[in-house]
Design an enzyme around this catalytic site. Structure first.
Site, PDB file in Angstrom:
ATOM      1  CG  HIS A 139       1.557   1.925   4.128  1.00 54.16           C
ATOM      2  ND1 HIS A 139       0.589   2.884   3.899  1.00 54.16           N
ATOM      3  CD2 HIS A 139       0.876   0.753   4.312  1.00 54.16           C
ATOM      4  CE1 HIS A 139      -0.610   2.318   3.946  1.00 54.16           C
ATOM      5  NE2 HIS A 139      -0.464   1.029   4.198  1.00 54.16           N
ATOM      6  CG  ASP A 175      -3.503  -1.768   0.435  1.00 54.28           C
ATOM      7  OD1 ASP A 175      -2.999  -2.908   0.516  1.00 54.28           O
ATOM      8  OD2 ASP A 175      -3.878  -1.108   1.435  1.00 54.28           O
ATOM      9  CG  HIS A 177      -4.509   0.588   4.672  1.00 57.61           C
ATOM     10  ND1 HIS A 177      -4.406  -0.777   4.536  1.00 57.61           N
ATOM     11  CD2 HIS A 177      -5.139   0.821   5.852  1.00 57.61           C
ATOM     12  CE1 HIS A 177      -4.944  -1.371   5.606  1.00 57.61           C
ATOM     13  NE2 HIS A 177      -5.399  -0.421   6.414  1.00 57.61           N
ATOM     14  CG  ASP A 264      -5.756  -4.086   2.408  1.00 59.37           C
ATOM     15  OD1 ASP A 264      -5.972  -3.758   1.227  1.00 59.37           O
ATOM     16  OD2 ASP A 264      -4.841  -3.580   3.099  1.00 59.37           O
TER      17      ASP A 264
HETATM   18  C1  SP5 Z   1       0.181  -2.756   3.327  1.00 58.41           C
HETATM   19  C2  SP5 Z   1      -0.911  -2.532   4.314  1.00 58.41           C
HETATM   20  O1  SP5 Z   1      -2.048  -2.894   4.069  1.00 58.41           O
HETATM   21  N1  SP5 Z   1      -0.585  -1.969   5.475  1.00 58.41           N
HETATM   22  C3  SP5 Z   1      -1.571  -1.706   6.439  1.00 58.41           C
HETATM   23  C4  SP5 Z   1      -1.001  -1.146   7.677  1.00 58.41           C
HETATM   24  C5  SP5 Z   1      -2.067  -0.888   8.707  1.00 58.41           C
HETATM   25  N2  SP5 Z   1      -1.451  -0.705   9.964  1.00 58.41           N
HETATM   26  C6  SP5 Z   1      -2.209  -0.226  11.051  1.00 58.41           C
HETATM   27  C7  SP5 Z   1      -3.608  -0.712  11.087  1.00 58.41           C
HETATM   28  C8  SP5 Z   1      -4.049  -1.011  12.483  1.00 58.41           C
HETATM   29  C9  SP5 Z   1      -4.769  -2.309  12.571  1.00 58.41           C
HETATM   30  N3  SP5 Z   1      -4.016  -3.306  13.271  1.00 58.41           N
HETATM   31  C10 SP5 Z   1      -4.774  -4.501  13.546  1.00 58.41           C
HETATM   32  C11 SP5 Z   1      -3.859  -5.642  13.871  1.00 58.41           C
HETATM   33  C12 SP5 Z   1      -4.644  -6.924  14.031  1.00 58.41           C
HETATM   34  N4  SP5 Z   1      -3.756  -8.026  14.229  1.00 58.41           N
HETATM   35 ZN    ZN Z   2      -3.577  -2.006   3.122  1.00 63.07          ZN
END
Ligand code: SP5
Ligand code: ZN
Length: 320
Positions: A139, A175, A177, A264
């Site tokens: 990212h 990934d 994302h 993920d």
């Molecule tokens: C590398 C990678 O997979 N980064 C992912 C970043 C996602 N960030 C924001 C997603 C919002 C979800 N947050 C949930 C937290 C639960 N502890």
């Molecule tokens: Zn991710």
């Protein structure tokens, strides 16, 4: 802790991830130190200086906990040099979900060194090598962090491969994302193909990038391919997208492959919505391995911590 849906929740990208993967791997080596120069092929000096000092500046400003920004310069505003930690946090990040802790620089630095070690092994003749990077990298861009990422490990690997004599590098990002930072770094490059299979940014983070109409620009026109998939995607639809992506890699004529692997996409992941099973990772990886290209793999996301090791092992088995 990280800001999520308006509240602070436990940080998903924690050290237990690495511990679970390490326990599942058979042969592990610590990287040697290749220094900062290979990192400077991707990231700017002002950004690197910021990363190395942000947490101490945060503490010096009288703050506790981890550093993160709360004010961002909208794209196109004046590039001011304000020398204020809060301004710099806004200048050098694109979200509020990547706090900088006291150990962040060291962890990111050694993650990049792991990516370089894997690249060195492949340039030295190994068919494939895996770098267990934590924090992840895909990212973050040349001069901004975000999405739990600080140094773009796969971009650093790709640039090291080119410096080592490779001419056309394909990056495949699997990934959950979209790998917006990697895409940004190579968006105008004709010698690096970026292919990403990910959750549709219309519904999922990082929202602003990863749409199918982003195809590169300038000399890089056509050298970016985004294959967004709906929430709920399972193996058959995933494999169809993968086959499209792999054909693009073949058509590009790559002599090196760099894979951003996030687990993920797993059905049990707590922050995502695909439906891949542990056993699915082996045929996915086998299809990638059948390209027959020297391959560097870096660890990106994957937050179902108890299953992370077996999911990584299942993926690596496809290269075995
Ligand atoms: C590398 C990678 O997979 N980064 C992912 C970043 C996602 N960030 C924001 C997603 C919002 C979800 N947050 C949930 C937290 C639960 N502890
Ligand atoms: Zn991710």
């Amino acid at each position: 802790m990280e800001l999520h849906n308006g509240a602070y929740v436990p940080y998903a990208e924690h050290r237990g991830r690495m511990e679970n993967v390490l326990a599942a791997l058979e042969r592990v080596e610590a990287p040697r130190d290749c220094g900062i120069e290979p990192i400077r092929r991707v990231h700017g000096d002002a950004y690197l200086a910021f990363l190395q000092t942000a947490h101490e500046r945060w503490v010096a400003a009288g703050r506790s906990g981890d550093a993160h920004g709360y004010a961002w310069p909208v794209v196109g505003r004046r590039p001011l040099k304000l020398n204020r930690i809060d301004a710099d946090l806004g200048q050098f990040s694109f979200d509020a979900s990547s706090p900088i802790a006291a150990g962040t620089w060291d962890s990111a630095y050694w993650g990049a060194q792991a990516a370089l070690a894997a690249t060195g092994a492949v340039l030295g003749g190994d068919q494939a090598a895996f770098a267990l990077c934590r924090p992840p990298g895909h990212h973050c861009g040349a001069d901004y962090l975000g999405g739990y990422c600080f140094l773009n490990n796969i971009a650093i690997a790709a640039e090291a491969a080119i410096a080592g004599g490779k001419r056309r590098v394909a990056i495949l990002d699997v990934d959950y994302h979209h790998g917006n930072g990697t895409q940004d770094i190579f968006y105008d490059r004709s010698d690096v193909l970026f292919v990403s299979i990910h959750a549709d940014p219309a519904t999922d983070y990082p929202f602003f990038w990863g749409h199918a109409d982003e195809r590169g620009e300038g000399a890089g026109q056509g050298a970016t391919l985004n294959l967004p998939l709906p929430r709920g995607t399972a193996l058959p639809e995933y494999r169809a997208a993968l086959d499209t992506g792999l054909q693009a890699v073949r058509d590009f004529g790559a002599d090196m492959l760099c894979v951003s692997f996030g687990a993920d996409t797993f059905s049990g992941d707590p922050i995502t919505q695909f439906d891949l099973q542990t056993a699915d990772y082996t045929p996915i990886a086998r299809a990638i391995a059948e390209l027959g290209l020297p391959t560097v793999i870096t660890m990106e996301g994957g937050y179902a911590v108890d299953a992370l090791g077996i999911n990584v092992a299942a993926f690596l088995a496809g290269f075995g």
